[in-house]
Scaffold this motif. Structure first.
Motif, PDB file in Angstrom:
ATOM      1  N   ILE A 294      47.036  41.144  47.499  1.00  0.00           N
ATOM      2  CA  ILE A 294      48.033  40.079  47.402  1.00  0.00           C
ATOM      3  C   ILE A 294      49.527  40.862  47.580  1.00  0.00           C
TER       4      ILE A 294
ATOM      5  N   THR B 290      39.964  35.934  48.471  1.00  0.00           N
ATOM      6  CA  THR B 290      40.047  34.698  48.213  1.00  0.00           C
ATOM      7  C   THR B 290      38.467  33.887  47.505  1.00  0.00           C
TER       8      THR B 290
ATOM      9  N   TYR C  59      43.390  29.465  46.738  1.00  0.00           N
ATOM     10  CA  TYR C  59      44.214  28.638  47.532  1.00  0.00           C
ATOM     11  C   TYR C  59      45.810  29.094  47.567  1.00  0.00           C
TER      12      TYR C  59
ATOM     13  N   THR D 112      49.122  30.653  48.284  1.00  0.00           N
ATOM     14  CA  THR D 112      49.888  31.248  49.306  1.00  0.00           C
ATOM     15  C   THR D 112      51.232  31.893  49.068  1.00  0.00           C
TER      16      THR D 112
ATOM     17  N   HIS E  10      53.194  30.537  43.618  1.00  0.00           N
ATOM     18  CA  HIS E  10      52.119  29.942  43.501  1.00  0.00           C
ATOM     19  C   HIS E  10      51.116  30.843  42.299  1.00  0.00           C
TER      20      HIS E  10
END
Length: 425
Positions: A39, A165, A97, A99, A103
């Motif tokens: 990430i 994910t 989910y 992005t 978030h």
């Protein structure tokens, strides 16, 4: 006799299933320690932003510990634990989910609820056992910290095979299954409830008690430091030693695994030798390990009779991992010994006091990763994280010496200034 056997079976059933539940909760709570690496690359984060990303779930898990401890005293650990775990399932699933950076931060706050499970399970399991076995019970339950190591074994495999994910999706399914398992094999006993009208604000007033404040300081090291380093170590290995994420996670587990599993041993030792003795040695071992870990990779050149000569001083990956392993063992014992202090000093208020101390430890786990990142951005030295922890341990050693060690009997004699007033200066 039959009643006693039934109670013992229930006690061990509660302890086992609660420990499994806490292991899963801790695994979820530490999720960013592995998936945070891809990430960070995807979002182009600096070290400080990365530290905040990893610390966000820790913040929520810390802040909810005090009310959860109070609710456990009032309503019972079974219902509070089951509801808490169920609430985290949708948030864990939604993580896959996300992005944008915000978030992850927002969803991470909800995922962090799983970290509050410690303040539920500690008083819940302790009350099923007699006082002389409460250290063992809380130690076994606390071994669920090994969920951090489980995360390092499981998440990299899923990440490499299916992408990051997939990790939250698998973890959401595991958490949902754990809720069902916990409800089927746990029990409740009305005799363990502690009716109380004490408010959250009033409960925080326990911080006026110097003993509670001191235990908060100890726990901010052995638990807060453990959480912070467990989150930080995978990317540290990758950056410092250039390792693949799977190898980095495996070596990082050498710290996380003993730091969780051996907490039960710390509980037994605390029952046998006392919370003070165990904590005192834990702090000294931590001081030595952190001193050695703090030294950065150093290259220096000196003039010799045969010309310039260059020397390199620094820990290789094997020595570094060995020291982290020892540090993990020490902090496992320390986490158990701090809660032995609590069960000794506050037998009728374990839930609330453990919530306050757990809050302090959790906040340490929130603040430290951010400070680690800020120090790296500021100095460019990765080992600055250990320099910071070394300073914190120094504070606790001095505090413990002045408040406990100086008042301890030695060689069978009490200190002169206590038993012989005429010798005082």
């Amino acid at each position: 006799m039959a009643n006693e056997l039934i109670q013992q079976r229930k006690a061990w059933s509660v302890l086992i299933v609660s420990t499994v539940a806490f292991t899963v909760c801790f695994m979820v709570w530490m999720m960013f320690g592995v998936i945070g690496v891809p990430i960070k690359k995807m979002l182009g984060l600096n070290a400080t932003q990365f530290g905040l990303l990893m610390a966000t779930p820790v913040l929520t898990g810390s802040l909810v510990r005090v009310p959860l401890g109070i609710w456990t005293d009032r309503y019972g650990g079974r219902i509070v634990m089951a509801v808490l775990m169920a609430l985290t399932v949708p948030a864990i699933w939604l993580m896959s989910y996300a992005t944008a950076y915000w978030h992850f931060l927002v969803i991470g706050l909800f995922v962090g609820l799983a970290g509050g499970s410690f303040s539920v399970g500690t008083p819940y399991v302790a009350r099923w056992f007699p006082k002389n076995k409460q250290g063992m019970a809380m130690g076994v339950y606390g071994a669920g910290n090994s969920g951090s190591a489980v995360n390092k074994f499981v998440a990299p495999v899923i990440l490499v095979a299916f992408g990051w994910t997939a990790v939250p999706q698998v973890y959401a399914a595991i958490m949902a299954g754990t809720v069902v398992l916990f409800w089927l094999f746990s029990h409740s006993d009305p005799a363990h409830l502690v009716p109380s009208q004490v408010s959250f604000k009033e409960q925080l007033k326990t911080l006026r008690d110097p003993r509670v404040l001191k235990y908060c300081q100890y726990y901010s090291i052995v638990f807060g430091g453990y959480v912070a380093l467990a989150l930080w170590m995978v990317q540290y290995y990758i950056g410092e030693y250039g390792l693949d994420i799977r190898v980095a996670a495996l070596l990082a587990a050498c710290f996380s695994l003993p730091g969780g599993v051996l907490r039960a041993v710390g509980g037994v030792l605390s029952d046998k030798y006392g919370a003070h003795s165990v904590t005192w040695w834990v702090l000294w071992v931590s001081w030595i390990c952190l001193f050695l870990l703090s030294y950065p990779q150093t290259e220096f050149t000196i003039a010799t009779i045969s010309g310039p000569k260059t020397f390199v001083i620094g820990l290789n990956v094997y020595a570094f991992t060995g020291l982290m392993f020892i540090l993990g063992i020490a902090w496992a014992f320390g986490k158990a010994s701090v809660f032995k202090y609590i069960s000794n000093d506050y037998p009728h208020n374990i839930g609330a006091i453990s919530g306050v101390v757990g809050l302090a430890g959790g906040l340490g786990g929130f603040v430290l990763p951010i400070m680690f990142g800020a120090l790296v951005d500021l100095t460019g030295v990765r080992s600055s994280a250990f320099m910071l922890m070394y300073g914190v341990v120094w504070i606790s050693l001095i505090w413990m010496y002045w408040t406990e060690v100086r008042k301890t009997d030695y060689m069978g004699q009490a200190p002169a200034d206590i038993t012989q007033p005429g010798l005082r200066a």
